[in-house]
Design an enzyme around this catalytic site. Sequence first.
Site, PDB file in Angstrom:
ATOM      1  N   LEU A   1       0.823  -1.207   0.000  1.00 52.95           N
ATOM      2  CA  LEU A   1       0.000   0.000   0.000  1.00 52.95           C
ATOM      3  C   LEU A   1       0.857   1.257   0.000  1.00 52.95           C
ATOM      4  CD1 LEU A   1      -2.805   1.266   0.150  1.00 52.95           C
ATOM      5  CD2 LEU A   1      -2.654   1.114   2.649  1.00 52.95           C
TER       6      LEU A   1
ATOM      7  N   GLN B   1       2.169   1.835  -3.460  1.00 48.43           N
ATOM      8  CA  GLN B   1       1.188   2.229  -4.458  1.00 48.43           C
ATOM      9  C   GLN B   1       0.765   3.690  -4.290  1.00 48.43           C
ATOM     10  OE1 GLN B   1      -2.162  -0.444  -4.924  1.00 48.43           O
ATOM     11  NE2 GLN B   1      -0.956  -2.187  -4.234  1.00 48.43           N
ATOM     12  N   CYS B   2       0.704   4.158  -3.056  1.00 50.16           N
ATOM     13  CA  CYS B   2       0.248   5.519  -2.795  1.00 50.16           C
ATOM     14  C   CYS B   2       1.404   6.510  -2.924  1.00 50.16           C
ATOM     15  CB  CYS B   2      -0.368   5.635  -1.402  1.00 50.16           C
ATOM     16  SG  CYS B   2      -1.833   4.616  -1.173  1.00 50.16           S
ATOM     17  N   THR B   3       1.061   7.734  -3.310  1.00 55.18           N
ATOM     18  CA  THR B   3       2.053   8.802  -3.349  1.00 55.18           C
ATOM     19  C   THR B   3       2.141   9.407  -1.953  1.00 55.18           C
ATOM     20  OG1 THR B   3       1.473   9.264  -5.642  1.00 55.18           O
ATOM     21  CG2 THR B   3       2.723  10.940  -4.476  1.00 55.18           C
TER      22      THR B   3
END
Length: 518
Positions: free
Chosen positions: A392, A395-397
């Site tokens: 996670l 995947q996240c910025t």
Amino acid sequence: MVHLGRESVSTACNEWRNSSVTADVPFILVSVGSDSRAAVRHLKDWETCQDDGQKLLFAFYDPCHLPNNPGWALRNFLAFICARWNLKTVHFLCYRENRGFADLSLSLVGEALITISQGWREHQCVPNAVGWELNKGRKVPRCINLAKSMDPTRLAISAADLNLKLMRWRALPSLNLDILFSIKCLLLGAGTLGCQVARMLMAWGVRKITLVDNGRVAMSNPLRQSLYTLDDCLSGGDFKATAAVRSLQRIFPAVVAEGVVMAIPMPGHPVSSQEENSVLEDCRRLNDLIGSHDVIFLLTDTRESRWLPTLLCANTNKITITAALGFDSFLVMRHGPGPFNSTPDLKVEMPNSLSAVMDNLALTNTDGKQRLGCYFCNDVVAPTDSTSNRTLDQQCTVTRPGLAPIASALAVELLVGILHHPYGIFAEAEIANSNNGGSSELPLGILPHQIRGSLPHFQQMTLVGHSSNSCTACCCTVVSEYRKRGMQFILQAINHPTFLEDLTGLTELMRSANTFQL
């Protein structure tokens, strides 16, 4: 007025004025008896006062401020008295107030002699009207609609435009507000960067904004993405594109905003045969959106989602600006012109339209210098899937909260610099503190190619990167292949991870590098 009982008249007028029943009656009758006691009556009581031996004054609230001249209402009042009672001599009182109380020292008392023309009372006689003007050839009242002057939208436009006009008047005489008001901006991504860029564009006077995103507003978004609130997160979350448009319209009702819910096809994300038609339709729709806008901002989260817009912008020679975030660093850059850019003839007279203005900005680089690169020109690998099989946090910025506002503001300032540079998209890159002169003489300062910032050191650098002959997005080979094969070329790039590297020669380049022995 002394022998008529000044104080008595003043008292009577104040009582009439303060009564809720008579306060709004502007035309009155003042009677003064032999004992100097005054009373204020309605005009309809004129006949009953004739036999009382009282001194009668026809009075009215006089709005005139001139000390020796009665107000305009006296003319109409006298015409009414003559028509109603056929009086030739009229004693009148121009009643005036001072701070809400009768002030007879300001009021005027006079006598009017009324003469009427022959045939005045005949029904077919139409007298000249006093105080009227011709309206479409007829003597009818002229109405003015003041609703527009009180419209909140118009007031907001006026206030916003005033701020920009003051900037032009005080500091930037060359500020071109017309192009800012008319330009159409396409924002690919309505997340942290997209929200901030939209706000900055509106602050600069940009009125036409389109946002593209297929995500929904999550509970974690409102704190970092300024266009969303908790209400947008409920019931599964609204689409970001539509929620952002609603927010922009609440902030500034005059904005012409549109939200487009769609996914951007990406290389490294293969699609099945059943999905091909849908993906190709998204490609065509994205191509149409880019073609109908003047400026494109690439504000998406992943590297591969920027590839197709970069290719389409290079093909159509659009002003393209990228903003990308790391954890504590950022990149803001303008893409150079496409490999097959046009060379408009400045001697040809162009129509007065935004497209003509944009063409005038896009002068050719006649000196033959190498064009500036795009977001992918420094890469030696093709864009590929960066989200699958990732945790996670990968995947996240994940960025420091202050990073997005800084990068977004710089991206919009970079656009304003391009629009006001005499060479527009073809302007050479300048580096801060360089000695080459150039646009540093312009009011908005230098026009860099890349701006890279670092929060840990609170530093910012301006860099230059020229176009690459092996770029997977903007080189002649890729753009030519796209022009020949169209959507089938894009579909092959999406489904085959090494296709772009093989096409541009990056595969051979890496193979040659592996043969070197250090």
